[in-house]
Design a protein around this motif. Structure first.
Motif, PDB file in Angstrom:
ATOM      1  N   LEU A  17       0.809  -1.218   0.000  1.00 43.60           N
ATOM      2  CA  LEU A  17       0.000   0.000   0.000  1.00 43.60           C
ATOM      3  C   LEU A  17       0.839   1.263   0.000  1.00 43.60           C
ATOM      4  N   PRO A  78      -3.706   0.917  -3.142  1.00 42.46           N
ATOM      5  CA  PRO A  78      -2.810  -0.194  -3.474  1.00 42.46           C
ATOM      6  C   PRO A  78      -1.559   0.362  -4.165  1.00 42.46           C
ATOM      7  N   HIS A 107     -12.612  -4.416  -1.651  1.00 41.16           N
ATOM      8  CA  HIS A 107     -11.274  -4.658  -1.104  1.00 41.16           C
ATOM      9  C   HIS A 107     -11.307  -5.307   0.277  1.00 41.16           C
ATOM     10  N   TYR A 112      -5.856  -5.284   3.558  1.00 38.55           N
ATOM     11  CA  TYR A 112      -5.350  -3.929   3.341  1.00 38.55           C
ATOM     12  C   TYR A 112      -5.557  -3.038   4.571  1.00 38.55           C
TER      13      TYR A 112
END
Length: 182
Positions: A17, A78, A107, A112
């Motif tokens: 990220l 991302p 997502h 993440y």
């Protein structure tokens, strides 16, 4: 309570990220990704945005809050993309910081949010005068609780009647409290 002045970096890279300061130009992507979607903001403390202009105004407020040192929000992107898929914020409160986060459902389940939270928790606890990094979620939001656990935070207990989540109802709701301390 005396505060510790934080100066977070404007850009943080993780394995997958990029976390960066939001820009007003991010409004369209965030509006489409989650700010307009009632099912995504169900357990947040604000109502869905009715227009992209609402999201632009929010992003202007976020930028001003960063400049004042009141709170520090990052968009989550991302590594290979520039469009944001979510946001995460650091909210200083004296010798502690609190976090809030949201990510678009496309997502979810990819880790993440936990990756973003983990790096910000570690950064925060490395700052002089910060002893506690905490977050909470609605008692009916186990996915958010898992994010905190994956980020290395420990469950502390239930905060009774802690936070109003206006998309669920007008009364304060019970929340699960998590933290990491040094």
């Amino acid at each position: 309570m005396s505060g510790t002045a934080l100066t977070p970096p404007p850009l943080i890279h993780t394995e997958r990220l990029n976390l960066r300061r939001p820009k007003v130009e991010d409004a369209q992507a965030l509006f489409e990704g989650y700010t307009s979607r009632p099912e995504i903001v169900r357990y947040l403390t604000w109502r869905p945005h009715g227009s992209v202009e609402d999201t632009r105004q929010f992003l202007s407020w976020v930028g001003a809050a960063w400049d004042r040192g009141d709170e520090f929000s990052y968009v989550i992107c991302p590594s290979q993309e520039s469009a944001p898929i979510g946001m995460i914020g650091i909210h200083p409160a004296g010798t502690r910081v609190n976090f809030g986060y949201v990510i678009g459902p496309e997502h979810w389940g990819k880790g993440y949010t936990a990756e973003a939270l983990s790096v910000l928790v570690e950064w925060s606890l490395a700052q002089e005068g910060i002893w506690r990094a905490g977050a909470y979620c609605d008692i009916e939001n186990p996915a958010s609780a898992r994010v905190m656990e994956k980020a290395g935070m420990a469950f502390e207990g239930i905060l009774r009647r802690w936070s109003v989540h206006p998309n669920v109802g007008p009364e304060p709701r019970d929340c699960l409290s998590y933290s990491k301390v040094r």
